[in-house]
Design an enzyme around this catalytic site. Sequence first.
Site, PDB file in Angstrom:
ATOM      1  N   HIS A  91      30.113  54.695  55.106  1.00  0.00           N
ATOM      2  CA  HIS A  91      28.892  56.201  54.547  1.00  0.00           C
ATOM      3  C   HIS A  91      29.109  57.247  55.823  1.00  0.00           C
ATOM      4  O   HIS A  91      28.649  58.281  55.696  1.00  0.00           O
ATOM      5  CB  HIS A  91      28.424  55.882  54.197  1.00  0.00           C
ATOM      6  CG  HIS A  91      27.312  56.514  53.420  1.00  0.00           C
ATOM      7  ND1 HIS A  91      28.472  57.484  51.769  1.00  0.00           N
ATOM      8  CD2 HIS A  91      26.246  56.975  53.020  1.00  0.00           C
ATOM      9  CE1 HIS A  91      27.554  58.274  51.095  1.00  0.00           C
ATOM     10  NE2 HIS A  91      26.127  57.923  52.122  1.00  0.00           N
ATOM     11  N   LYS A 105      23.699  70.108  47.337  1.00  0.00           N
ATOM     12  CA  LYS A 105      23.184  68.772  46.634  1.00  0.00           C
ATOM     13  C   LYS A 105      21.803  68.647  46.428  1.00  0.00           C
ATOM     14  O   LYS A 105      21.483  68.668  47.557  1.00  0.00           O
ATOM     15  CB  LYS A 105      24.303  67.946  45.955  1.00  0.00           C
ATOM     16  CG  LYS A 105      24.600  66.807  46.960  1.00  0.00           C
ATOM     17  CD  LYS A 105      25.420  65.703  46.709  1.00  0.00           C
ATOM     18  CE  LYS A 105      25.427  64.837  47.493  1.00  0.00           C
ATOM     19  NZ  LYS A 105      26.384  64.000  47.107  1.00  0.00           N
ATOM     20  N   ASP A 133      31.053  56.662  42.996  1.00  0.00           N
ATOM     21  CA  ASP A 133      30.773  55.604  42.356  1.00  0.00           C
ATOM     22  C   ASP A 133      30.927  55.969  40.831  1.00  0.00           C
ATOM     23  O   ASP A 133      32.245  55.188  40.025  1.00  0.00           O
ATOM     24  CB  ASP A 133      29.768  55.474  42.671  1.00  0.00           C
ATOM     25  CG  ASP A 133      28.493  54.141  42.171  1.00  0.00           C
ATOM     26  OD1 ASP A 133      29.546  53.422  41.648  1.00  0.00           O
ATOM     27  OD2 ASP A 133      27.621  53.996  42.865  1.00  0.00           O
TER      28      ASP A 133
END
Length: 370
Positions: A169, A230, A261
């Site tokens: 990640h 975002k 996810d």
Amino acid sequence: MGTKGPTRTAPAVTERRRHDGPGAERGLTAFGDTDGARPGEALGLYAGNANLPLARKIGRYLGAELGRSEVFEFANENIFVRIVDNVREKDVFLVQPTCKPVQKSIMELLIMIDAFKRASAGRITAVVPYYAYGRSDKKDQPRVPITARLIADMISVAGADRLLTMDLHQGQIQGFFNIPVDELTATHLLSNYWQQKQLDNAVVVTDLGFAKRARTFAELVGAPMAIIEKRREANDDRAQVVNVIGEVRGKRAIIVDDEIDTGGTLVETSRALEREGALEIYGCATHGVLSDPAIDRLRDSAMQEVVITDTIPLARTRRLEKIKVLSVAPLIGEAITRIHQGKSVGALFSSEMQRTQAMLLWDEEDEDES
């Protein structure tokens, strides 16, 4: 390589699996070059229960048998592991992504590493295509853990000598380990897939956190980039898209991220691109976690196609026509070969186009066996 019951008899066992399939009828090396060097007999390839289809594909690529082991759970949820083969002084590669069920997959990984260590394996490489808890890589709120570091410590303490993983990640997770880490990337494999589709007037869309790797993706595809701004207001899986930075009107947008996810952010991004006038919208990620209700969200979304890899298994009952799964088995298999032979892993990406093309063809040939 089928699943069979273990020879050991034990009371109150809820699940038993033995991994001892036959060797592959054919093996590939150097991404399709049958004359390439093969790993020696000292290499041992093993797998937990998290992603046996991927482990079998890696074994088929290497032309090696998947080693024999017993991994099962008692009625009290305690996990039992026994390595059937003699692994003394062997170079062991253990394939076990920490995917759903996450806690069980992690414990299987740790217990199997300990079993190999106590069986006097020469070197143990944990092959973890998907690294769970990767999002917990920093203390971004008061009184919260850095779980990605905790998992790294557990793998090291269990006895692993090396980690082979894919698209963490965040890159700094490598620094959480005190053992060597080889991080592969599916960027070249995925970008090559989109190159084969020859989308006209394409644009690569990503968020700020993935911008660096997405820039490489955009360069390989030959498309400009747009950035999604975002905001995540709570500890949930959905982020609010507040702005689209870049020109997307009339373009074919490819949304790129490291994982999908629940699909909340992906769908919100898709809606934002629709509002901005994107002509067609596609999704793309290395890891298809696809937690509920991701499948329903993707089915109902405006996206034409979503491309993921098989770092995490996707059951046939959960597959949609718009979901395309590419295999990373050749990439991982070649990395295992290079680690075993003491060669450079980074050299895998020295001629990306030729190699990723070979991987893509390999996947198409074997897709029916996934």
